[in-house]
Scaffold this active site. Structure first.
Site, PDB file in Angstrom:
ATOM      1  N   ASP A  94     -40.143-128.105 -47.276  1.00  0.00           N
ATOM      2  CA  ASP A  94     -39.811-126.942 -48.112  1.00  0.00           C
ATOM      3  C   ASP A  94     -40.195-127.223 -49.569  1.00  0.00           C
ATOM      4  OD1 ASP A  94     -38.622-124.457 -48.683  1.00  0.00           O
ATOM      5  OD2 ASP A  94     -36.688-125.407 -49.149  1.00  0.00           O
ATOM      6  N   ASP A 127     -45.782-125.368 -52.781  1.00  0.00           N
ATOM      7  CA  ASP A 127     -45.284-124.324 -53.684  1.00  0.00           C
ATOM      8  C   ASP A 127     -46.033-124.385 -55.011  1.00  0.00           C
ATOM      9  OD1 ASP A 127     -43.988-122.595 -55.314  1.00  0.00           O
ATOM     10  OD2 ASP A 127     -42.004-123.522 -55.145  1.00  0.00           O
ATOM     11  N   GLU A 175     -46.448-119.558 -51.603  1.00  0.00           N
ATOM     12  CA  GLU A 175     -45.592-118.599 -52.328  1.00  0.00           C
ATOM     13  C   GLU A 175     -46.401-117.918 -53.419  1.00  0.00           C
ATOM     14  OE1 GLU A 175     -41.642-119.884 -53.280  1.00  0.00           O
ATOM     15  OE2 GLU A 175     -41.545-118.731 -55.138  1.00  0.00           O
ATOM     16  N   GLY A 221     -31.764-117.392 -49.662  1.00  0.00           N
ATOM     17  CA  GLY A 221     -30.920-116.615 -48.752  1.00  0.00           C
ATOM     18  C   GLY A 221     -29.437-116.650 -49.113  1.00  0.00           C
ATOM     19  N   THR A 222     -28.989-117.749 -49.728  1.00  0.00           N
ATOM     20  CA  THR A 222     -27.550-117.894 -50.018  1.00  0.00           C
ATOM     21  C   THR A 222     -27.013-116.733 -50.843  1.00  0.00           C
ATOM     22  OG1 THR A 222     -27.570-120.297 -49.898  1.00  0.00           O
ATOM     23  CG2 THR A 222     -25.859-119.327 -51.290  1.00  0.00           C
TER      24      THR A 222
HETATM   25  P1  13P Z   1     -30.622-120.963 -51.163  1.00  0.00           P
HETATM   26  O1  13P Z   1     -30.231-122.311 -51.628  1.00  0.00           O
HETATM   27  O2  13P Z   1     -30.349-119.877 -52.154  1.00  0.00           O
HETATM   28  O3  13P Z   1     -30.076-120.631 -49.800  1.00  0.00           O
HETATM   29  O4  13P Z   1     -32.218-120.961 -51.016  1.00  0.00           O
HETATM   30  C1  13P Z   1     -32.789-121.665 -49.972  1.00  0.00           C
HETATM   31  C2  13P Z   1     -34.256-121.703 -50.081  1.00  0.00           C
HETATM   32  O5  13P Z   1     -34.902-120.720 -50.379  1.00  0.00           O
HETATM   33  C3  13P Z   1     -34.904-122.975 -49.776  1.00  0.00           C
HETATM   34  O6  13P Z   1     -36.268-122.907 -49.977  1.00  0.00           O
END
Ligand code: 13P
Length: 275
Positions: free
Chosen positions: A82, A104, A134, A203-204
């Site tokens: 990631d 990224d 991205e 997403g959080t």
């Molecule tokens: P959050 O920490 O807001 O869930 O984001 C996760 C994310 O996008 C990891 O790349």
């Protein structure tokens, strides 16, 4: 069942207007929780690791565990880097057995982002793996730059990414105020790129009705890190408080923590799948 790339998961999800959850893990317990959640939901899942862990041996050490978990799972699992910050980390991830990578370049000027992302895509495809890029920038404690539709189209064609992270109003980490998600922008990007799975970062805490709406538009991967990893921390603290200073072997100590994390992830996996 299977260790797979994201190409075995995301195009089908996009077609069926559902999304696959992608959870950041940091150790055996958080990874085990994701495996348990995916198996309980009979759903595929993406286990991803922050680029930071590639600055030491952590990501490579963890890869042994992740590969074993994915191979013994009875659902398909992708292992993903990631927010890769360099081609060295991309190569290290592919070498360690991760089946998918993100480079990224979203803070770079457009042409430079294309150049490095394209190289990462070539590395990944050469290894039989998948790649995410991205365009626009999802804030990481810095400023958001919303994705421009034409740039997304040009970026996708020039890089040949397998999945495209777009910036539509989310941000990484907990929100200080309710975010405004630009569902219309997501719809326009998705219409301009009808076959490409789109990725939602941050997403959080994103309101679930917005998440549902953008999944209907073309988001096929939803990234969750902070709230999942914080469940691990908070539930560890709660278990420690229950112990009140008594000793318990750590493997036993973490069993209920893993269960709490798995329950949290399972709820999200179910929601993203539209069930
Ligand atoms: P959050 O920490 O807001 O869930 O984001 C996760 C994310 O996008 C990891 O790349």
């Amino acid at each position: 069942m299977a260790l797979v790339t994201m190409n075995e998961l995301l195009p089908a999800a996009r077609k069926e207007k559902r999304a696959v959850g992608a959870f950041n893990v940091a150790n055996y317990e958080t990874a085990l929780a994701i495996l348990k959640a995916a198996e309980a939901e009979k759903s595929p899942v993406i286990i991803q690791v922050y680029d930071r862990l590639f600055e030491s041996y952590k990501a490579a050490d963890l890869a042994g565990t992740l590969l074993r978990l994915a191979r013994r799972a009875d659902v398909p699992i992708s292992l993903h880097l990631d927010h890769g910050t360099s081609l060295e980390h991309v190569a290290a991830a592919l070498h360690a057995g991760y089946t998918s990578v993100m480079l990224d370049g979203s803070r770079l000027p457009f042409d430079e982002n294309v150049r490095v992302t394209r190289q990462a895509v070539d590395f990944a495809h050469g290894a039989g793996c998948s790649a995410e890029g991205e365009i626009g920038h999802v804030a990481q404690g810095d400023e958001t730059a919303l994705t421009v539709v034409d740039e997304a189209v040009k970026f996708a064609a020039a890089t040949r990414v397998d999945a495209l992270a777009v910036s539509i109003g989310t941000a990484h980490g907990y929100y200080k105020a309710k975010p405004k998600i630009d569902v219309e922008r997501c719809r326009e990007i998705a219409e301009a790129l009808p076959d490409l799975p789109l990725v939602l970062h941050g997403g959080t805490g994103t309101p679930l009705e917005d998440v549902r709406a953008v999944i209907r538009c073309g988001i096929a991967k939803v990234n969750i890190a902070t709230e999942f990893l914080d469940t691990y921390l908070k539930s560890s603290r709660a278990e420690l408080e229950k112990l009140d200073g008594k000793f318990i072997p750590p493997d036993k100590f973490y069993d209920p923590v893993v269960e709490a994390c798995a329950a949290h992830a399972a709820r999200l996996i179910r929601f993203f799948a539209g069930r």
